[in-house]
Design an enzyme around this catalytic site. Structure first.
Site, PDB file in Angstrom:
ATOM      1  N   ASN A 122       0.817  -1.268   0.059  1.00  0.00           N
ATOM      2  CA  ASN A 122       0.126  -0.026  -0.058  1.00  0.00           C
ATOM      3  C   ASN A 122       0.856   1.352  -0.026  1.00  0.00           C
ATOM      4  OD1 ASN A 122      -2.381   1.508   0.584  1.00  0.00           O
ATOM      5  ND2 ASN A 122      -1.301   2.173   2.588  1.00  0.00           N
ATOM      6  N   ASP A 212      -0.699  -6.676   3.604  1.00  0.00           N
ATOM      7  CA  ASP A 212      -0.580  -5.572   4.707  1.00  0.00           C
ATOM      8  C   ASP A 212      -1.576  -4.374   4.344  1.00  0.00           C
ATOM      9  OD1 ASP A 212       0.853  -4.563   7.136  1.00  0.00           O
ATOM     10  OD2 ASP A 212       0.929  -3.097   5.416  1.00  0.00           O
ATOM     11  N   LYS A 215      -7.075  -2.594   3.660  1.00  0.00           N
ATOM     12  CA  LYS A 215      -8.154  -1.752   3.618  1.00  0.00           C
ATOM     13  C   LYS A 215      -7.859  -0.477   3.165  1.00  0.00           C
ATOM     14  CE  LYS A 215      -8.938   0.346   8.127  1.00  0.00           C
ATOM     15  NZ  LYS A 215      -9.791   0.292   9.102  1.00  0.00           N
ATOM     16  N   GLU A 238      -5.592  -7.757   5.402  1.00  0.00           N
ATOM     17  CA  GLU A 238      -5.655  -7.402   6.723  1.00  0.00           C
ATOM     18  C   GLU A 238      -6.844  -5.845   6.462  1.00  0.00           C
ATOM     19  OE1 GLU A 238      -3.391  -4.538   9.891  1.00  0.00           O
ATOM     20  OE2 GLU A 238      -3.054  -4.330   7.867  1.00  0.00           O
TER      21      GLU A 238
HETATM   22  C1  ARE Z   1       6.177   3.908  11.999  1.00  0.00           C
HETATM   23  C2  ARE Z   1       5.968   4.729  13.515  1.00  0.00           C
HETATM   24  C3  ARE Z   1       4.967   5.850  12.849  1.00  0.00           C
HETATM   25  C4  ARE Z   1       5.597   6.644  11.755  1.00  0.00           C
HETATM   26  C5  ARE Z   1       5.720   5.601  10.655  1.00  0.00           C
HETATM   27  C6  ARE Z   1       6.603   6.316   9.572  1.00  0.00           C
HETATM   28  O1  ARE Z   1       5.534   3.957  14.440  1.00  0.00           O
HETATM   29  O2  ARE Z   1       5.261   6.776  13.892  1.00  0.00           O
HETATM   30  O3  ARE Z   1       4.704   7.628  11.313  1.00  0.00           O
HETATM   31  O4  ARE Z   1       6.631   4.602  10.972  1.00  0.00           O
HETATM   32  O5  ARE Z   1       7.619   6.710   9.734  1.00  0.00           O
HETATM   33  C7  ARE Z   1       3.797  -0.782  11.443  1.00  0.00           C
HETATM   34  C8  ARE Z   1       3.686  -0.004  12.762  1.00  0.00           C
HETATM   35  C9  ARE Z   1       3.723   1.339  12.584  1.00  0.00           C
HETATM   36  C10 ARE Z   1       4.829   1.857  11.885  1.00  0.00           C
HETATM   37  C11 ARE Z   1       4.469   1.012  10.552  1.00  0.00           C
HETATM   38  C12 ARE Z   1       5.719   1.347   9.663  1.00  0.00           C
HETATM   39  O6  ARE Z   1       2.247  -0.370  13.445  1.00  0.00           O
HETATM   40  O7  ARE Z   1       3.630   1.930  13.687  1.00  0.00           O
HETATM   41  O8  ARE Z   1       4.963   3.092  11.682  1.00  0.00           O
HETATM   42  O9  ARE Z   1       4.707  -0.273  10.629  1.00  0.00           O
HETATM   43  O10 ARE Z   1       7.187   1.199  10.084  1.00  0.00           O
HETATM   44  C13 ARE Z   1      -3.991   0.792  10.975  1.00  0.00           C
HETATM   45  C14 ARE Z   1      -4.072   0.217   9.776  1.00  0.00           C
HETATM   46  C15 ARE Z   1      -3.346  -1.259   9.603  1.00  0.00           C
HETATM   47  C16 ARE Z   1      -2.004  -1.189  10.312  1.00  0.00           C
HETATM   48  C17 ARE Z   1      -2.217  -0.843  11.723  1.00  0.00           C
HETATM   49  C18 ARE Z   1      -0.893  -1.007  12.640  1.00  0.00           C
HETATM   50  O11 ARE Z   1      -5.240   0.019   9.075  1.00  0.00           O
HETATM   51  O12 ARE Z   1      -3.218  -1.604   8.306  1.00  0.00           O
HETATM   52  O13 ARE Z   1      -2.785   0.605  11.598  1.00  0.00           O
HETATM   53  N1  ARE Z   1      -1.454  -2.544  10.415  1.00  0.00           N
HETATM   54  C19 ARE Z   1      -0.353  -3.033   9.254  1.00  0.00           C
HETATM   55  C20 ARE Z   1       0.590  -3.730   9.823  1.00  0.00           C
HETATM   56  C21 ARE Z   1       1.470  -2.914  10.852  1.00  0.00           C
HETATM   57  C22 ARE Z   1       2.215  -1.674  10.037  1.00  0.00           C
HETATM   58  C23 ARE Z   1       1.487  -1.263   8.840  1.00  0.00           C
HETATM   59  C24 ARE Z   1       0.054  -1.735   8.665  1.00  0.00           C
HETATM   60  C25 ARE Z   1       1.881  -0.424   7.951  1.00  0.00           C
HETATM   61  O14 ARE Z   1       0.036  -4.663  10.503  1.00  0.00           O
HETATM   62  O15 ARE Z   1       2.396  -3.579  11.535  1.00  0.00           O
HETATM   63  O16 ARE Z   1       2.383  -0.731  10.950  1.00  0.00           O
HETATM   64  O17 ARE Z   1       2.725  -1.257   6.943  1.00  0.00           O
HETATM   65  C26 ARE Z   1      -8.432   1.569  14.094  1.00  0.00           C
HETATM   66  C27 ARE Z   1      -8.454   1.446  12.548  1.00  0.00           C
HETATM   67  C28 ARE Z   1      -7.395   0.524  11.924  1.00  0.00           C
HETATM   68  C29 ARE Z   1      -5.981   0.915  12.361  1.00  0.00           C
HETATM   69  C30 ARE Z   1      -5.902   1.113  13.772  1.00  0.00           C
HETATM   70  C31 ARE Z   1      -4.640   1.248  14.453  1.00  0.00           C
HETATM   71  O18 ARE Z   1      -8.822   0.391  14.633  1.00  0.00           O
HETATM   72  O19 ARE Z   1      -9.824   1.210  12.208  1.00  0.00           O
HETATM   73  O20 ARE Z   1      -7.619   0.550  10.638  1.00  0.00           O
HETATM   74  O21 ARE Z   1      -5.025   0.154  11.771  1.00  0.00           O
HETATM   75  O22 ARE Z   1      -7.061   1.887  14.368  1.00  0.00           O
HETATM   76  O23 ARE Z   1      -4.398   2.642  14.026  1.00  0.00           O
HETATM   77 CA    CA Z   2      -3.750   3.525  -0.021  1.00  0.00          CA
END
Ligand code: ARE
Ligand code: CA
Length: 806
Positions: A122, A212, A215, A238
């Site tokens: 994404n 990943d 949504k 996810e």
């Molecule tokens: C990191 C830093 C951030 C910084 C960013 C860029 O923590 O502060 O801004 O880097 O420098 C993971 C971590 C993030 C991390 C990211 C990249 O969790 O903290 O950011 O890696 O290094 C949403 C999304 C969902 C996502 C979750 C975490 O919808 O897709 O957030 N999950 C996946 C993975 C994660 C990963 C990412 C996506 C990014 O599983 O491990 O992030 O690739 C509500 C909403 C949800 C939302 C949730 C939390 O429930 O409905 O949609 O999930 O809140 O915000």
């Molecule tokens: Ca997008």
């Protein structure tokens, strides 16, 4: 100098016959006819460790697949989440190189375990500029190694706000997750680039993807990307439910693309097992009827994933309450896993990561395995042991429940019953039964298991049948479907027909793996049982009352030949009449008598064959100084090239020989041990220097060459002139094959003329020879007159006096 050390011994992997011999059964099925129905996320495990784990644990325990951390190049940093910031689609990450990744996929596949990749598609890495872990430069909205430029991203840029999730669906898909440049996945060029990455992974043998942040990609765009990636692969998305997913209708579009992570499931587990918000186990059915879960076929489920296990924790210590349950919750966490694996909903994923003390903490410095280990020593299930891997998937309560789920895959949920708030029991058809006691007191009861009468082994506290040992505490006798048992506090009871310990009478040990297996009247034989044979051929005969099949095909009772890698499945109707099953090994031909190391008996028990080594050699005795052909069939067999490395004695240089693959798929190489060798040592490597034996060398005894030769002293009296010598000549090479040349090896000597003495060594006794004498010299050849002498070489050295030269 070519020595052992020259090889990349850090990529040595174990292979033994169980993996080879059971491979056919494992590829689709776990045990014959039994599917693989659960997978594991080995979060942050290196490719090397994953490969080993596939061989030693995931394959044998029946896991269908392993989801691995994102393999693409990522930003540098110690935190776990750097893996979610792609810099390029090069397969190079903290977990290993492309070659290591490819090798892992191949090895896991060979033992029946698929690899799913966590695909981060994404967005790309945040930050203004840097160098990725694979050396690729990147800038803000600019990734030259891909290449992506600013035009590859949604414009103008915007950032998703928490309030968007429930209200503005467009922002969720078109804006950046905070700090993560959002790819314009509507553009064909971007779709093509993502598809190329996925196709690249598929070409290495990857079998599925976790998308990943799915949504955050419009479903129609994700569908378009999928359409660009042909093939039959698994896909799970996810998608964390929010208000805007419902209002936009997208909630129902993702399941049309692939399966979806059902996050409501983790809240069901957490609330029911931790008794939060008034929930308890007795209320579990509500989650499946009124919580709006996706249909079972489209759902992937877990008790926790890598985000939820460390998200929103009130603290990072025992008893912590986080976004999802995790190992801090102790027994309740394992009970939830037992439930997930026993209950027929969704495709379950076991989460196996490491112990952490704070949210950001990256994986332990040491990977689960140290080099050359067979079990991962860096595991510790105590969540307070920071710096260790939790290896949840190895715990009996998890690993053996994978087997439970596999064996009960097609059996319906029956007789759900709760007793009080926190005790539940249910049947899986007549194939499995589980009782979960989420209280601090024993649960003593006569349970209605619905299982056929037999003695079962509680798989949560034993490793039956793999080890063949079912401790007394694990034995549960089912009589007329009922089992009286005491389920300890915060524990469970899980019985299934793949772990039947014994018949009811217990008078006859049911499974003795000797030449014959006696099945007594009234005894219930496990309905499906596999025998792996150590030899490539066996005669099998079965008495009446049993049927026999080989590798799934039916055979009528009588002798059958089992080929290497095939399995024999015995099925009996219960109760059976007395009969005997005989498994008799016969060696056929010159080769393929599989060599066994420390094996106890010819037939392996209960699908498990720990000690046979897939090394084969012919002839069966290796003789010093004589050529010998070594055969190999094992985990490396599918490699394009194999090399045999061998040495005459410990400390000697290793000689490398290219192996040849034969039509029967055995690899072979012919070598000649030195004449003074007593042992040869060897190992096999493939094109990537993967080792077949985890760094240890095979060794085989070499029999000293037995000297069967005889030395014969021939005497003849001959008058000669100066310059002339007497020669013996005859019908064998040792005596010149009737040569007329003055060969020195058959020349006789004369110290007391006119006697000439010719000393000849022949390779063996019992050979009939014909010979004569010649005089050769001064350009003249004089043959003896008359007929040839006939002589049968005696068993010991001897003298022959032929009198006067005729
Ligand atoms: C990191 C830093 C951030 C910084 C960013 C860029 O923590 O502060 O801004 O880097 O420098 C993971 C971590 C993030 C991390 C990211 C990249 O969790 O903290 O950011 O890696 O290094 C949403 C999304 C969902 C996502 C979750 C975490 O919808 O897709 O957030 N999950 C996946 C993975 C994660 C990963 C990412 C996506 C990014 O599983 O491990 O992030 O690739 C509500 C909403 C949800 C939302 C949730 C939390 O429930 O409905 O949609 O999930 O809140 O915000
Ligand atoms: Ca997008």
């Amino acid at each position: 100098m070519l020595t052992m050390k020259c090889f990349m011994r850090n990529w040595l992997l174990v292979s033994s016959a169980i993996f080879f011999l059971s491979q056919h059964a494992l590829a689709d099925d776990w045990r014959p006819g039994v599917p693989r129905t659960a997978y594991v996320n080995l979060f942050e495990w290196s490719w090397y460790s994953v490969a080993k784990e596939c061989i030693t644990e995931l394959g044998p325990k029946g896991y269908a697949a392993v989801q691995v951390s994102p393999p693409q190049e990522h930003v540098t940093g110690a935190q776990w989440w750097v893996r979610y910031q792609p810099v390029s689609y090069k397969i190079f990450s903290r977990n290993g190189s492309r070659a290591q990744f490819a090798a892992m996929v191949k090895i896991c596949k060979a033992v029946g375990v698929d690899v799913y990749v966590d695909a981060v598609i994404n967005h790309m890495a945040g930050g203004t500029a840097g160098i990725g872990i694979g050396g690729s430069l990147y800038g803000n909205y600019n990734y030259p190694s891909v290449p992506y430029t600013i035009a590859s991203f949604h414009q103008p840029t915007c950032v998703i706000k928490n309030s968007d999730y429930d209200n503005i669906r467009e922002n969720v898909t078109q804006c950046d997750l905070p700090g993560l440049p959002d790819l314009d996945t509507g553009k064909l060029a971007v779709q093509n680039r993502i598809a190329a990455y996925m196709k690249d992974l598929l070409s290495l043998g990857v079998a599925g993807f976790r998308i990943d942040a799915a949504k955050h990609i419009r479903p129609e765009e994700l569908a378009a990307i999928k359409a660009l990636v042909p093939g039959d692969y698994f896909l799970t998305q996810e998608v964390i439910k929010d208000g805007s997913l419902y209002s936009s209708g997208d909630i129902n579009r993702y399941p049309e693309i692939g399966t979806v992570n059902e996050f409501s499931y983790i809240y069901a587990m957490k609330n029911m097992f931790l008794n939060l918000f008034g929930y308890n186990l007795s209320r579990m059915p509500e989650a499946f009827t009124t919580w709006g879960l996706y249909p079972s076929e489209t759902a992937t489920v877990f008790v926790n994933n890598h985000d939820t296990e460390r998200g929103f924790c009130d603290k990072f210590s025992l008893g912590a309450v986080c976004d999802a349950m995790n190992t801090f919750n102790g027994d309740q966490y394992y009970l939830a896993n037992i439930f997930m694996l026993a209950y027929p909903y969704g495709y379950p994923q076991v989460m196996s990561g490491y112990n952490f003390a704070d949210y950001d903490m990256g994986p332990p410095v040491n990977q689960p395995y140290k080099i050359s280990e067979l079990t991962p020593s860096n595991c510790n299930s105590d969540p307070m042991e920071v710096g260790k891997w939790n290896c949840v998937h190895r715990d009996n309560r998890v690993a053996n429940m994978v087997g439970f789920r596999n064996y009960t895959a097609d059996a319906p949920l029956l007789k759900w019953a709760a007793e009080g708030a926190n005790r539940i029991q249910f049947q899986r058809g007549n194939k499995g039964f589980v009782a979960i006691n989420n209280t601090d007191n024993h649960w003593d009861k006569t349970f209605n298991t619905g299982l056929p009468d037999a003695t079962y082994c509680n798989v949560l506290i034993s490793n039956f049948p793999e080890t063949g040992i079912c401790p007394d505490a694990a034995r549960v006798m089912v009589v007329e479907g009922q089992a009286t048992a005491s389920v300890p506090p915060n524990a469970a009871l899980a019985l299934h027909f793949g772990a039947i310990k014994a018949d009811l009478e217990r008078s006859v040990p049911p499974f003795i793996f000797a030449d014959s297996l006696n099945v007594a009247r009234g005894q219930i034989l496990v309905s499906k049982k596999t025998y792996f044979l150590s030899l490539n051929s066996a005669l099998v005969s079965v008495g009446s009352g049993a049927t026999l099949s080989v590798d799934g095909g039916a055979f009528t009772p009588g002798p059958v030949t089992i080929k290497p890698g095939q399995s024999i499945v015995l099925k009996t109707t219960a109760p059976v009449t007395d009969h005997t099953v005989k498994l008799v090994e016969v060696t056929v031909g010159r080769h393929h008598s599989v060599w066994k190391v420390a094996t106890a008996g010819a037939i392996c028990s209960d699908n498990y064959c720990p000690s046979i080594v897939p090394i084969d050699y012919a002839p069966s005795i290796i003789t010093a100084g004589k050529p010998v052909t070594l055969y190999y069939l094992g985990a490396l067999s599918n490699s394009p090239t194999l090399k045999l490395h061998w040495q005459n004695a410990n400390g000697d240089d290793f000689t490398e020989v290219t192996m040849v693959q034969r039509a029967d798929s055995f690899w072979s190489a012919t070598i000649t041990p030195a004449s003074d060798t007593t042992t040869i040592r060897f190992f096999v490597t493939d094109d990537m220097n993967l080792d077949n034996n985890d760094g240890a060398n095979w060794s085989l005894p070499v029999t000293p060459a037995v000297d069967t030769s005889v030395e014969i002293t021939f005497k003849v009296n001959a008058v000669t002139v100066a310059g002339e010598s007497v020669y013996i000549v005859g019908n064998r090479a040792e005596i010149g094959n009737w040569s007329t040349a003055a060969d020195s090896f058959r020349q006789c000597t004369s110290t007391t003329p006119p006697q000439w003495i010719c000393t000849i060594r022949f390779p063996a006794s019992g050979i009939a020879i014909e010979y004569k004498y010649q005089k050769i010299g001064n350009g003249m050849l004089t043959w003896e007159n008359g007929s040839n002498y006939n002589y049968l070489l005696p068993s010991a050295d001897a003298e022959v006096d032929n009198g006067v030269f005729r």
